[in-house]
Motif scaffolding. Structure first.
Motif, PDB file in Angstrom:
ATOM      1  N   LEU A  75     -87.176  12.810  35.371  1.00 55.34           N
ATOM      2  CA  LEU A  75     -88.479  13.475  35.222  1.00 55.34           C
ATOM      3  C   LEU A  75     -88.760  14.459  36.351  1.00 55.34           C
ATOM      4  O   LEU A  75     -89.374  15.502  36.125  1.00 55.34           O
ATOM      5  N   ALA A  76     -88.316  14.109  37.544  1.00 55.39           N
ATOM      6  CA  ALA A  76     -88.560  15.010  38.683  1.00 55.39           C
ATOM      7  C   ALA A  76     -87.855  16.345  38.460  1.00 55.39           C
ATOM      8  O   ALA A  76     -88.416  17.416  38.705  1.00 55.39           O
ATOM      9  N   ALA A  77     -86.615  16.290  37.981  1.00 59.47           N
ATOM     10  CA  ALA A  77     -85.858  17.525  37.722  1.00 59.47           C
ATOM     11  C   ALA A  77     -86.464  18.290  36.553  1.00 59.47           C
ATOM     12  O   ALA A  77     -86.632  19.514  36.603  1.00 59.47           O
ATOM     13  N   GLY A  78     -86.810  17.562  35.499  1.00 58.26           N
ATOM     14  CA  GLY A  78     -87.406  18.208  34.334  1.00 58.26           C
ATOM     15  C   GLY A  78     -88.724  18.874  34.669  1.00 58.26           C
ATOM     16  O   GLY A  78     -88.991  20.016  34.283  1.00 58.26           O
ATOM     17  N   ALA A  79     -89.563  18.143  35.444  1.00 54.43           N
ATOM     18  CA  ALA A  79     -90.865  18.699  35.829  1.00 54.43           C
ATOM     19  C   ALA A  79     -90.669  19.943  36.690  1.00 54.43           C
ATOM     20  O   ALA A  79     -91.388  20.942  36.536  1.00 54.43           O
ATOM     21  N   THR A  80     -89.708  19.878  37.593  1.00 54.43           N
ATOM     22  CA  THR A  80     -89.425  21.050  38.436  1.00 54.43           C
ATOM     23  C   THR A  80     -89.115  22.250  37.573  1.00 54.43           C
ATOM     24  O   THR A  80     -89.664  23.338  37.755  1.00 54.43           O
ATOM     25  N   TRP A  81     -88.198  22.069  36.632  1.00 57.38           N
ATOM     26  CA  TRP A  81     -87.758  23.186  35.796  1.00 57.38           C
ATOM     27  C   TRP A  81     -88.932  23.752  34.988  1.00 57.38           C
ATOM     28  O   TRP A  81     -89.232  24.949  35.060  1.00 57.38           O
ATOM     29  N   PHE A  82     -89.616  22.907  34.263  1.00 51.24           N
ATOM     30  CA  PHE A  82     -90.631  23.406  33.332  1.00 51.24           C
ATOM     31  C   PHE A  82     -91.851  23.957  34.071  1.00 51.24           C
ATOM     32  O   PHE A  82     -92.403  24.993  33.706  1.00 51.24           O
ATOM     33  N   ILE A  83     -92.267  23.244  35.133  1.00 50.99           N
ATOM     34  CA  ILE A  83     -93.446  23.716  35.862  1.00 50.99           C
ATOM     35  C   ILE A  83     -93.142  25.033  36.584  1.00 50.99           C
ATOM     36  O   ILE A  83     -93.967  25.956  36.609  1.00 50.99           O
ATOM     37  N   MET A  84     -91.957  25.145  37.150  1.00 51.27           N
ATOM     38  CA  MET A  84     -91.622  26.392  37.855  1.00 51.27           C
ATOM     39  C   MET A  84     -91.541  27.566  36.881  1.00 51.27           C
ATOM     40  O   MET A  84     -91.938  28.687  37.211  1.00 51.27           O
ATOM     41  N   VAL A 122     -84.672  31.882  34.217  1.00 50.98           N
ATOM     42  CA  VAL A 122     -84.779  30.677  33.383  1.00 50.98           C
ATOM     43  C   VAL A 122     -83.893  29.550  33.912  1.00 50.98           C
ATOM     44  O   VAL A 122     -84.267  28.379  33.879  1.00 50.98           O
ATOM     45  N   LEU A 123     -82.731  29.894  34.429  1.00 52.12           N
ATOM     46  CA  LEU A 123     -81.781  28.849  34.830  1.00 52.12           C
ATOM     47  C   LEU A 123     -81.827  28.504  36.314  1.00 52.12           C
ATOM     48  O   LEU A 123     -81.312  27.473  36.733  1.00 52.12           O
ATOM     49  N   ILE A 124     -82.453  29.357  37.096  1.00 52.38           N
ATOM     50  CA  ILE A 124     -82.356  29.211  38.557  1.00 52.38           C
ATOM     51  C   ILE A 124     -82.986  27.924  39.119  1.00 52.38           C
ATOM     52  O   ILE A 124     -82.479  27.383  40.108  1.00 52.38           O
ATOM     53  N   PRO A 125     -84.082  27.407  38.529  1.00 53.31           N
ATOM     54  CA  PRO A 125     -84.655  26.180  39.103  1.00 53.31           C
ATOM     55  C   PRO A 125     -83.667  25.022  39.147  1.00 53.31           C
ATOM     56  O   PRO A 125     -83.704  24.204  40.081  1.00 53.31           O
ATOM     57  N   MET A 126     -82.784  24.940  38.186  1.00 50.87           N
ATOM     58  CA  MET A 126     -81.822  23.835  38.181  1.00 50.87           C
ATOM     59  C   MET A 126     -80.801  23.975  39.301  1.00 50.87           C
ATOM     60  O   MET A 126     -80.266  22.985  39.800  1.00 50.87           O
ATOM     61  N   GLY A 127     -80.516  25.194  39.688  1.00 48.82           N
ATOM     62  CA  GLY A 127     -79.648  25.417  40.842  1.00 48.82           C
ATOM     63  C   GLY A 127     -80.312  24.916  42.109  1.00 48.82           C
ATOM     64  O   GLY A 127     -79.668  24.311  42.971  1.00 48.82           O
ATOM     65  N   ALA A 128     -81.614  25.136  42.204  1.00 45.74           N
ATOM     66  CA  ALA A 128     -82.362  24.641  43.354  1.00 45.74           C
ATOM     67  C   ALA A 128     -82.364  23.115  43.370  1.00 45.74           C
ATOM     68  O   ALA A 128     -82.267  22.492  44.436  1.00 45.74           O
ATOM     69  N   VAL A 129     -82.452  22.522  42.195  1.00 51.84           N
ATOM     70  CA  VAL A 129     -82.416  21.048  42.092  1.00 51.84           C
ATOM     71  C   VAL A 129     -81.084  20.531  42.656  1.00 51.84           C
ATOM     72  O   VAL A 129     -81.048  19.556  43.414  1.00 51.84           O
ATOM     73  N   ILE A 130     -80.009  21.201  42.302  1.00 52.68           N
ATOM     74  CA  ILE A 130     -78.684  20.775  42.782  1.00 52.68           C
ATOM     75  C   ILE A 130     -78.608  20.876  44.300  1.00 52.68           C
ATOM     76  O   ILE A 130     -78.145  19.959  44.988  1.00 52.68           O
ATOM     77  N   LEU A 131     -79.073  22.001  44.837  1.00 50.16           N
ATOM     78  CA  LEU A 131     -79.008  22.187  46.279  1.00 50.16           C
ATOM     79  C   LEU A 131     -79.890  21.183  47.009  1.00 50.16           C
ATOM     80  O   LEU A 131     -79.490  20.592  48.020  1.00 50.16           O
ATOM     81  N   ALA A 132     -81.105  20.987  46.496  1.00 52.78           N
ATOM     82  CA  ALA A 132     -82.023  20.025  47.109  1.00 52.78           C
ATOM     83  C   ALA A 132     -81.427  18.622  47.078  1.00 52.78           C
ATOM     84  O   ALA A 132     -81.519  17.863  48.041  1.00 52.78           O
ATOM     85  N   ASP A 133     -80.802  18.302  45.955  1.00 51.40           N
ATOM     86  CA  ASP A 133     -80.218  16.973  45.798  1.00 51.40           C
ATOM     87  C   ASP A 133     -79.070  16.755  46.780  1.00 51.40           C
ATOM     88  O   ASP A 133     -78.864  15.652  47.285  1.00 51.40           O
ATOM     89  N   PHE A 134     -78.347  17.823  47.054  1.00 50.99           N
ATOM     90  CA  PHE A 134     -77.169  17.702  47.918  1.00 50.99           C
ATOM     91  C   PHE A 134     -77.572  17.606  49.390  1.00 50.99           C
ATOM     92  O   PHE A 134     -77.081  16.757  50.133  1.00 50.99           O
ATOM     93  N   TYR A 135     -78.502  18.481  49.809  1.00 53.31           N
ATOM     94  CA  TYR A 135     -78.796  18.583  51.239  1.00 53.31           C
ATOM     95  C   TYR A 135     -79.990  17.744  51.678  1.00 53.31           C
ATOM     96  O   TYR A 135     -79.979  17.165  52.758  1.00 53.31           O
ATOM     97  N   PHE A 136     -81.043  17.751  50.874  1.00 52.02           N
ATOM     98  CA  PHE A 136     -82.324  17.254  51.370  1.00 52.02           C
ATOM     99  C   PHE A 136     -82.732  15.877  50.847  1.00 52.02           C
ATOM    100  O   PHE A 136     -83.438  15.149  51.541  1.00 52.02           O
ATOM    101  N   ILE A 137     -82.345  15.549  49.654  1.00 50.48           N
ATOM    102  CA  ILE A 137     -82.755  14.261  49.081  1.00 50.48           C
ATOM    103  C   ILE A 137     -82.316  13.095  49.958  1.00 50.48           C
ATOM    104  O   ILE A 137     -83.127  12.213  50.273  1.00 50.48           O
TER     105      ILE A 137
END
Lengths: 59, 461
Positions: free
Chosen positions: B406-415, B372-387
Motif C-alpha cells: 500500500l505504501a508503494a501504491g499510495a506513493t505512485w497514485f498520490i504523486m 507516469v513511471l518515475i515514482p516507482m523508480g523513486a520507490v526502488i531507490l528509497a527502498d534500497f538506501y533509506f528504508i
C-alpha cells in the motif's frame, strides 16, 4: 567470405558519408550525392547483415 | 480474463528465466553496454525531437549548452543512481519491483507501461509512414495537425502498422538483430544529411558562418506559429528526462545488472551524445532546410532515397521492441498466446499512429511517459538506501508475502495526482514535473512505509 562482407559493408558506410562531404565542398552535384548514398545504403546492408547479423542469445 | 492467481503465475513465468540475481560469470564487458546504448538512443524518435526543438523556437545556446547540461544530468542519473543499485542487487526491474511492491502492483505497472509502449510505437509507425507515403504522393500531416488529415494518410499508416505488426509476430529476434546492423548506418545518415543541407542554408566551406546561420535560420529563438515557446530550461529538463523511465525510473536495472561495476553507467554517454545531442542537432538542421513537417519528407528532400529508407528503418526498429514489450505485458493480463497479444498491441499502436498528434506532440508524450513511471523508480531507490536506515523492512512485499504494498501504491497514485494538480492548476508544464515528483516520491514512500509497516505489524499481532 566474412572478410568479403566486411569490406562490402565498410565500402557502403564510406559511400554513406563521403558523398555528402564531396557535395558540401562542391565536388559533386546533388543528384550524384543522392545516388552514391543510395548505393552505399544497399552495400552496407548487403555486407553488414551477413557480417554482423549473427544470431545471439536474447537477454 | 483469467483470475488473479493465474495472472500472477503468468507474470512470474514470463520473467522466470531471470528470477535469480545475475551471477558473476554472466557479467558483461563495457563494450556490450557501449554498443547497446549507442544503438538504442539513435532511433526514430531522434528525427522528431530535433525537429520539434526547432519548431518550439529554441536558440543556439539553448540547444548546444542546454542539451549538453541535460545530457550530463541524464548520464549522471544512470551512473550515480541506477547503476549502483543494479550492480549490488543484480535483479531485473520486474523482480526488484515485485519484491518491494507485490505482484498486483507490478501487474498494474506492467499494463501502464504496455500502454505507453503502444503509443510510443504508434509514434514510430507514423514516422515511418511519412517516408512510405512519399512515392504515393499522400498529403503529409503538418505541425498543427492533431487528427488524421487525409484518407491517404490513414491508409498508409494502416499499411505500415500492419506490416510492422506482422513482422513483430513472425520474427522479433531477427528484427532485433537487424536493428543492431542498422544502427551505425542510421547515425551516419543523420550526420551526412545535415552536412548535405548546410549549403542550402547558406553555410559554405571557408565562409565560417555556421553559427550565424544557426542563429538566423535554424535555432532562431522564435517558435513557429502555433507552437509554444521553449526556453533554455525546457531543453535542459527534456534532455535530462527524455529517458526518465530508464534512469530515475530504474527500468535500466534490467540492463545494468550485467555490469561488472557501477561505473558502466557512464556508458550511457555514448547514447546520449550520439543520439540525444548530435542526432537532435542534425535533425534540427535538416528541418530548418526542409519544406515539410513530416520526417520522411525532410530526410528525402535532403539526401534522397537513403534518407527516406533511414526514416522507415528508424521508425520500424524503434516500434518493433516496443511492440514486443507491450505484447509481453498484455500477455500476462489476457493469457493469450504471444501472436495474439502482439496483434492486439499492433492494433492499438496502428490506431494511435493515425493521429499525427502523437508525432507532433512527441515531446509532451515522452515527458508524460517518464512522469507516469518515475515514482516507482523513486520507490526502488528509497527502498534500497533509506528504508533500512529508518529501521523499516526493505523488499517488504516479499518479506510479508503480500501482493500489494500500500505504501508503494499510495506513493505512485498520490504523486501522479499531485502532478496532474500542478499541471492543471499551476500550469506547470509536463517537462518540469518529473524531477520534483521523483524527489517527492522518495519522501512519500518513506513516510507511507513508516505508517504502513507499523500498521501492518499492529494488525498482525
Amino acid at each position: 567470405m566474412k572478410n568479403f562482407y566486411k569490406i562490402v559493408a565498410v565500402v557502403g558506410l564510406t559511400m554513406t558519408l563521403v558523398p555528402s562531404l564531396l557535395f558540401y565542398f562542391d565536388v559533386i552535384e546533388i543528384g550524384q550525392m543522392k545516388l552514391y548514398m543510395a548505393v552505399g545504403t544497399v552495400l552496407w546492408f548487403s555486407g553488414a547483415i551477413p557480417w554482423l547479423g549473427q544470431k545471439r542469445t536474447q537477454n | 480474463m483469467a483470475d488473479k492467481s493465474s495472472i500472477l503465475k503468468r507474470l512470474d513465468s514470463l520473467y522466470e528465466f531471470d528470477r535469480e540475481p545475475v551471477t558473476r560469470n554472466k557479467l558483461q564487458g563495457i563494450g556490450n553496454f557501449l554498443g547497446m546504448y549507442a544503438g538504442e538512443h539513435v532511433a526514430g524518435t531522434e528525427f522528431v525531437i530535433g525537429m520539434l526543438f526547432v519548431a518550439h523556437g529554441v536558440s543556439v545556446r539553448d540547444m548546444f549548452i542546454g542539451g549538453l547540461i541535460g545530457n550530463i544530468l541524464a548520464i549522471g542519473s544512470w551512473a550515480f543512481l541506477t547503476a549502483p543499485i543494479a550492480v549490488k542487487v543484480r535483479l531485473s526491474l520486474y523482480w526488484q519491483l515485485k519484491k518491494i511492491c507485490g505482484s498486483m502492483l507490478v501487474f498494474i505497472y506492467n499494463i501502464v507501461n504496455a500502454l505507453m509502449f503502444c503509443f510510443l510505437a504508434g509514434a514510430m509507425v507514423a514516422v515511418a509512414a511519412t517516408a512510405v507515403g512519399i512515392p504515393f504522393g499522400i498529403e503529409m500531416p503538418a505541425l498543427s495537425d492533431m487528427l488524421p488529415n487525409s484518407v491517404g494518410w490513414v491508409v498508409t499508416v494502416l499499411g505500415v502498422g500492419t506490416v510492422i505488426t506482422a513482422m513483430a509476430i513472425l520474427g522479433f529476434d531477427a528484427l532485433a538483430r537487424f536493428a543492431k546492423v542498422a544502427a551505425p548506418w542510421m547515425f551516419l545518415i543523420f550526420v551526412t544529411a545535415a552536412i548535405a543541407v548546410l549549403p542550402k542554408l547558406g553555410v559554405t566551406p571557408g565562409a565560417g558562418n555556421f553559427w550565424e546561420v544557426a542563429r538566423e535560420s535554424i535555432w532562431t529563438g522564435v517558435a513557429r506559429e502555433g507552437q509554444s515557446q521553449f526556453s533554455f530550461w525546457h531543453v535542459v529538463f527534456f534532455t535530462w528526462l527524455a529517458n526518465a523511465a530508464m534512469h530515475l525510473g530504474m527500468s535500466d536495472l534490467t540492463i545494468l545488472r550485467y555490469a561488472k561495476k557501477w561505473q558502466y553507467g557512464f556508458s550511457s554517454a555514448v547514447g546520449m551524445f550520439l543520439g540525444h545531442y548530435v542526432a537532435w542537432i542534425a535533425s534540427g538542421i535538416l528541418y530548418a532546410a526542409a519544406n515539410s513537417d513530416a520526417p520522411g519528407v525532410v530526410a528525402y528532400e535532403a539526401i534522397g532515397i537513403a534518407g527516406a529508407i533511414c526514416v522507415v528503418i528508424a521508425g520500424w526498429t524503434t516500434a518493433n521492441p516496443t511492440l514486443y514489450r507491450a505484447g509481453m505485458a498484455l500477455q500476462v493480463a489476457s493469457g493469450w498466446s504471444r501472436w495474439k497479444v502482439t496483434l492486439l498491441a499492433g492494433a492499438i499502436t496502428t490506431t494511435a499512429a493515425m493521429f499525427p498528434a502523437l508525432v507532433m506532440k512527441l515531446l509532451d508524450f515522452v515527458a508524460l511517459y517518464g512522469l507516469v513511471l518515475i515514482p516507482m523508480g523513486a520507490v526502488i531507490l528509497a527502498d534500497f538506501y533509506f528504508i533500512p536506515k529508518l529501521g523499516l523492512q526493505s523488499f517488504y512485499a516479499e518479506k510479508k508475502k503480500i501482493d500489494f504494498n500500500l505504501a508503494a501504491g499510495a506513493t505512485w497514485f498520490i504523486m501522479l495526482a499531485l502532478a496532474l494538480f500542478l499541471n492543471l492548476y499551476f500550469k506547470i508544464e509536463l517537462f518540469f514535473l518529473p524531477a520534483p515528483i521523483w524527489i517527492l516520491s522518495l519522501g512519500a514512500y518513506l513516510l507511507f512505509s513508516k505508517m504502513y509497516q507499523k500498521n501492518l505489524k499492529l494488525n498482525l499481532t
